[in-house]
Design a protein around this motif. Structure first.
Motif, PDB file in Angstrom:
ATOM      1  N   SER A 129     -13.726   0.379  -4.579  1.00 21.87           N
ATOM      2  CA  SER A 129     -14.711   0.519  -5.658  1.00 21.87           C
ATOM      3  C   SER A 129     -14.877  -0.769  -6.457  1.00 21.87           C
ATOM      4  CB  SER A 129     -14.293   1.660  -6.600  1.00 21.87           C
ATOM      5  OG  SER A 129     -13.108   1.331  -7.311  1.00 21.87           O
ATOM      6  N   ALA A 130     -14.082  -1.795  -6.141  1.00 22.63           N
ATOM      7  CA  ALA A 130     -14.140  -3.047  -6.900  1.00 22.63           C
ATOM      8  C   ALA A 130     -14.022  -4.230  -5.945  1.00 22.63           C
ATOM      9  CB  ALA A 130     -13.012  -3.083  -7.929  1.00 22.63           C
ATOM     10  N   PRO A 131     -14.538  -5.407  -6.345  1.00 24.86           N
ATOM     11  CA  PRO A 131     -14.409  -6.609  -5.518  1.00 24.86           C
ATOM     12  C   PRO A 131     -12.925  -6.943  -5.316  1.00 24.86           C
ATOM     13  CG  PRO A 131     -15.966  -6.939  -7.324  1.00 24.86           C
ATOM     14  CD  PRO A 131     -15.253  -5.647  -7.598  1.00 24.86           C
ATOM     15  N   PRO A 138       2.385  -3.064  -7.556  1.00 22.26           N
ATOM     16  CA  PRO A 138       1.896  -4.442  -7.443  1.00 22.26           C
ATOM     17  C   PRO A 138       3.039  -5.455  -7.351  1.00 22.26           C
ATOM     18  CG  PRO A 138       1.778  -3.741  -9.727  1.00 22.26           C
ATOM     19  CD  PRO A 138       2.237  -2.533  -8.941  1.00 22.26           C
ATOM     20  N   VAL A 139       3.702  -5.466  -6.214  1.00 23.60           N
ATOM     21  CA  VAL A 139       4.753  -6.458  -5.972  1.00 23.60           C
ATOM     22  C   VAL A 139       4.121  -7.847  -5.950  1.00 23.60           C
ATOM     23  CG1 VAL A 139       6.544  -7.202  -4.347  1.00 23.60           C
ATOM     24  CG2 VAL A 139       6.067  -4.752  -4.670  1.00 23.60           C
ATOM     25  N   ASP A 140       4.823  -8.830  -6.464  1.00 17.97           N
ATOM     26  CA  ASP A 140       4.284 -10.192  -6.555  1.00 17.97           C
ATOM     27  C   ASP A 140       4.273 -10.854  -5.182  1.00 17.97           C
ATOM     28  OD1 ASP A 140       3.473 -12.719  -7.249  1.00 17.97           O
ATOM     29  OD2 ASP A 140       5.101 -13.110  -8.662  1.00 17.97           O
ATOM     30  N   THR A 157       0.830  -1.201   0.000  1.00 22.98           N
ATOM     31  CA  THR A 157       0.000   0.000   0.000  1.00 22.98           C
ATOM     32  C   THR A 157       0.866   1.253   0.000  1.00 22.98           C
ATOM     33  OG1 THR A 157      -1.776  -1.148   1.178  1.00 22.98           O
ATOM     34  CG2 THR A 157      -1.788   1.246   1.261  1.00 22.98           C
ATOM     35  N   ALA A 158       1.904   1.254   0.813  1.00 25.38           N
ATOM     36  CA  ALA A 158       2.785   2.420   0.885  1.00 25.38           C
ATOM     37  C   ALA A 158       3.568   2.615  -0.412  1.00 25.38           C
ATOM     38  CB  ALA A 158       3.745   2.275   2.056  1.00 25.38           C
ATOM     39  N   GLY A 198       3.651  -8.382  -9.949  1.00 27.00           N
ATOM     40  CA  GLY A 198       2.698  -9.474 -10.067  1.00 27.00           C
ATOM     41  C   GLY A 198       1.290  -8.942 -10.243  1.00 27.00           C
ATOM     42  N   PRO A 199       0.304  -9.790 -10.052  1.00 29.72           N
ATOM     43  CA  PRO A 199      -1.089  -9.368 -10.195  1.00 29.72           C
ATOM     44  C   PRO A 199      -1.514  -8.480  -9.034  1.00 29.72           C
ATOM     45  CG  PRO A 199      -1.010 -11.587  -9.324  1.00 29.72           C
ATOM     46  CD  PRO A 199       0.410 -11.207  -9.652  1.00 29.72           C
ATOM     47  N   PRO A 200      -2.697  -7.865  -9.116  1.00 32.86           N
ATOM     48  CA  PRO A 200      -3.204  -7.087  -7.977  1.00 32.86           C
ATOM     49  C   PRO A 200      -3.207  -7.922  -6.705  1.00 32.86           C
ATOM     50  CG  PRO A 200      -4.584  -6.745  -9.907  1.00 32.86           C
ATOM     51  CD  PRO A 200      -3.627  -7.847 -10.264  1.00 32.86           C
ATOM     52  N   ALA A 201      -3.049  -7.261  -5.585  1.00 33.71           N
ATOM     53  CA  ALA A 201      -2.931  -7.967  -4.308  1.00 33.71           C
ATOM     54  C   ALA A 201      -4.123  -8.866  -4.030  1.00 33.71           C
ATOM     55  CB  ALA A 201      -2.745  -6.964  -3.176  1.00 33.71           C
ATOM     56  N   ALA A 202      -5.329  -8.423  -4.369  1.00 26.58           N
ATOM     57  CA  ALA A 202      -6.511  -9.244  -4.106  1.00 26.58           C
ATOM     58  C   ALA A 202      -6.428 -10.571  -4.841  1.00 26.58           C
ATOM     59  CB  ALA A 202      -7.782  -8.492  -4.508  1.00 26.58           C
ATOM     60  N   GLU A 203      -5.947 -10.539  -6.071  1.00 31.20           N
ATOM     61  CA  GLU A 203      -5.800 -11.782  -6.840  1.00 31.20           C
ATOM     62  C   GLU A 203      -4.740 -12.682  -6.215  1.00 31.20           C
ATOM     63  OE1 GLU A 203      -4.291 -13.081 -11.315  1.00 31.20           O
ATOM     64  OE2 GLU A 203      -5.330 -11.166 -11.058  1.00 31.20           O
TER      65      GLU A 203
END
Length: 216
Positions: free
Chosen positions: A173-175, A85-87, A80-81, A113-118
């Protein structure tokens, strides 16, 4: 700048905020397990059981929540800081759980890498496969850690409160972070209240967190 150098520079830039922002890189010694051990085998259940014993949590879902709260704090605070998008997928992680010092996590290779949620989704599913716990609670834990990280970033004067709140609102704003909570406007500060409870108040010496919806 190469991807390798970009990720290392971003992690170094934020690691001094507090210990939760210090995400180490590289293959550790043999006391660590690969992140994929969280997805199969007994390691995850054994760790949740150990957390339950340490905190005298009678309900397995409480210990599962505490595990994910700790896991996401150590990953999402620096991400976040850094706003990068670190893997942090399990295949690029190492982890260990110490009976006294708790959970430690580090990444193997400094890469994007992908977004953290993924990246977190497989761990959410693994937790739910061994312990009945609501998805909304687990993702609420993650969003709580994001909001807490934004608060620290503002205090470190890396963002204004308005910029931090905007970043948090964009995430929600997104799942899977939709309906996870809401930001509260305070002059020069980030305020947040979540819609689910992490259940920490149900451990023997627990209490209610500052962003808990049960606080009146």
């Amino acid at each position: 700048m190469s991807e390798f150098a970009e990720v290392l520079a971003a992690l170094r830039r934020v690691r001094g905020i507090n210990p939760f922002f210090a995400l180490d890189v590289g293959r550790p010694d043999g006391s660590w397990s690969p992140g994929t051990a969280l997805l199969e085998g007994p390691a995850l259940k054994n760790t949740i059981d150990a957390i339950a014993a340490r905190y005298r949590a009678e309900e397995p879902r409480v210990a599962a929540s505490l595990f994910f709260l700790s896991y996401t704090a150590r990953l999402l605070s620096p991400l976040t800081a850094a706003n990068l998008p670190v893997d942090v997928r399990p295949e690029n992680l190492w982890w260990r759980h110490h009976p006294v010092n708790g959970l430690s996590v580090r990444i193997d290779e400094p890469r994007l890498g992908p977004p953290a949620a993924e990246a977190l989704e497989p761990v959410v599913e693994a937790i739910r496969s061994v312990t009945p716990v609501a998805r909304g609670l687990l993702w609420g834990n993650a969003m709580s850690n994001i909001a807490g990280a934004l608060k620290m970033v503002v205090r470190a004067r890396m963002l204004t409160a308005e910029e931090a709140e905007e970043r948090g609102e964009l995430l929600m704003s997104a799942p899977p972070f939709e309906q996870a909570g809401k930001f509260l406007s305070f002059p020069g500060e980030v305020g947040f209240v979540r819609r689910s409870c992490c259940l920490y108040y149900r451990v023997a010496a627990g209490g209610k967190c500052g962003d808990c919806p049960l606080v009146k």
